[in-house]
Design a protein around this motif. Structure first.
Motif, PDB file in Angstrom:
ATOM      1  N   ASP A 195       0.859  -1.179   0.000  1.00  0.00           N
ATOM      2  CA  ASP A 195       0.000   0.000   0.000  1.00  0.00           C
ATOM      3  C   ASP A 195       0.897   1.231   0.000  1.00  0.00           C
ATOM      4  O   ASP A 195       1.647   1.462   0.944  1.00  0.00           O
ATOM      5  CB  ASP A 195      -0.903  -0.013   1.235  1.00  0.00           C
ATOM      6  N   LEU A 196       0.856   2.008  -1.081  1.00  0.00           N
ATOM      7  CA  LEU A 196       1.745   3.152  -1.259  1.00  0.00           C
ATOM      8  C   LEU A 196       1.211   4.439  -0.648  1.00  0.00           C
ATOM      9  O   LEU A 196       1.885   5.466  -0.697  1.00  0.00           O
ATOM     10  CB  LEU A 196       1.991   3.382  -2.765  1.00  0.00           C
ATOM     11  N   ARG A 197       0.033   4.392  -0.076  1.00  0.00           N
ATOM     12  CA  ARG A 197      -0.565   5.617   0.457  1.00  0.00           C
ATOM     13  C   ARG A 197       0.117   6.062   1.742  1.00  0.00           C
ATOM     14  O   ARG A 197       0.725   5.278   2.457  1.00  0.00           O
ATOM     15  CB  ARG A 197      -2.057   5.394   0.712  1.00  0.00           C
ATOM     16  N   ASP A 198      -0.007   7.349   2.003  1.00  0.00           N
ATOM     17  CA  ASP A 198       0.467   7.948   3.240  1.00  0.00           C
ATOM     18  C   ASP A 198      -0.290   7.317   4.406  1.00  0.00           C
ATOM     19  O   ASP A 198      -1.484   7.038   4.280  1.00  0.00           O
ATOM     20  CB  ASP A 198       0.208   9.460   3.168  1.00  0.00           C
ATOM     21  N   ASP A 217      -9.095   6.316   5.571  1.00  0.00           N
ATOM     22  CA  ASP A 217      -9.918   5.573   4.613  1.00  0.00           C
ATOM     23  C   ASP A 217      -9.921   4.067   4.816  1.00  0.00           C
ATOM     24  O   ASP A 217     -10.692   3.367   4.171  1.00  0.00           O
ATOM     25  CB  ASP A 217      -9.438   5.868   3.186  1.00  0.00           C
ATOM     26  N   GLY A 218      -9.042   3.560   5.652  1.00  0.00           N
ATOM     27  CA  GLY A 218      -8.916   2.117   5.820  1.00  0.00           C
ATOM     28  C   GLY A 218      -7.871   1.548   4.886  1.00  0.00           C
ATOM     29  O   GLY A 218      -7.505   2.171   3.891  1.00  0.00           O
ATOM     30  N   GLY A 219      -7.378   0.398   5.230  1.00  0.00           N
ATOM     31  CA  GLY A 219      -6.308  -0.212   4.444  1.00  0.00           C
ATOM     32  C   GLY A 219      -6.702  -1.562   3.897  1.00  0.00           C
ATOM     33  O   GLY A 219      -7.785  -2.074   4.168  1.00  0.00           O
ATOM     34  N   ASN A 266       2.598  -1.383   4.294  1.00  0.00           N
ATOM     35  CA  ASN A 266       2.546   0.039   3.958  1.00  0.00           C
ATOM     36  C   ASN A 266       3.961   0.561   3.753  1.00  0.00           C
ATOM     37  O   ASN A 266       4.783   0.552   4.654  1.00  0.00           O
ATOM     38  CB  ASN A 266       1.845   0.827   5.057  1.00  0.00           C
ATOM     39  N   VAL A 267       4.253   0.960   2.532  1.00  0.00           N
ATOM     40  CA  VAL A 267       5.513   1.611   2.179  1.00  0.00           C
ATOM     41  C   VAL A 267       5.119   2.843   1.386  1.00  0.00           C
ATOM     42  O   VAL A 267       4.616   2.725   0.271  1.00  0.00           O
ATOM     43  CB  VAL A 267       6.417   0.694   1.320  1.00  0.00           C
ATOM     44  N   THR A 268       5.304   4.015   1.975  1.00  0.00           N
ATOM     45  CA  THR A 268       4.887   5.218   1.276  1.00  0.00           C
ATOM     46  C   THR A 268       5.627   5.358  -0.046  1.00  0.00           C
ATOM     47  O   THR A 268       6.756   4.906  -0.193  1.00  0.00           O
ATOM     48  CB  THR A 268       5.114   6.473   2.125  1.00  0.00           C
ATOM     49  N   ARG A 269       4.984   5.982  -0.985  1.00  0.00           N
ATOM     50  CA  ARG A 269       5.554   6.143  -2.327  1.00  0.00           C
ATOM     51  C   ARG A 269       6.922   6.826  -2.270  1.00  0.00           C
ATOM     52  O   ARG A 269       7.860   6.409  -2.927  1.00  0.00           O
ATOM     53  CB  ARG A 269       4.587   6.936  -3.197  1.00  0.00           C
ATOM     54  N   GLY A 270       7.028   7.865  -1.462  1.00  0.00           N
ATOM     55  CA  GLY A 270       8.302   8.569  -1.347  1.00  0.00           C
ATOM     56  C   GLY A 270       9.410   7.673  -0.852  1.00  0.00           C
ATOM     57  O   GLY A 270      10.550   7.733  -1.340  1.00  0.00           O
ATOM     58  N   MET A 271       9.118   6.811   0.133  1.00  0.00           N
ATOM     59  CA  MET A 271      10.127   5.897   0.653  1.00  0.00           C
ATOM     60  C   MET A 271      10.498   4.842  -0.388  1.00  0.00           C
ATOM     61  O   MET A 271      11.662   4.494  -0.538  1.00  0.00           O
ATOM     62  CB  MET A 271       9.616   5.229   1.922  1.00  0.00           C
ATOM     63  N   LEU A 272       9.525   4.374  -1.123  1.00  0.00           N
ATOM     64  CA  LEU A 272       9.783   3.384  -2.160  1.00  0.00           C
ATOM     65  C   LEU A 272      10.683   3.975  -3.238  1.00  0.00           C
ATOM     66  O   LEU A 272      11.636   3.337  -3.702  1.00  0.00           O
ATOM     67  CB  LEU A 272       8.471   2.895  -2.774  1.00  0.00           C
TER      68      LEU A 272
END
Length: 67
Positions: free
Chosen positions: A41-44, A51-53, A59-65
């Protein structure tokens, strides 16, 4: 000394897209829960809290990825 850029962003994007498989929502739902499938899940985290997961997703934020 100027920085030498060996690949363009477009080239890197095209290479990355060649390494991944894109699924439809129905395909993803069918694969969810299988032991050989990992959802990322790339969301913050705030979006997930709000919103729920996806159950079991990492969970790996897009920026970190991208980093």
């Amino acid at each position: 000394m100027p920085l030498e850029i060996k690949k363009s962003v477009k080239q890197m994007f095209e290479e990355a897209m060649g390494q991944i498989e894109t699924w439809s929502v129905d395909e993803a739902r069918a694969a969810h829960g299988k032991p050989d499938v990992t959802f990322i899940d790339l969301r913050d985290p705030r979006e997930i809290w709000r919103d729920g997961g996806v159950p079991g997703a990492i969970n790996v934020t897009r920026g970190m990825l991208e980093f």
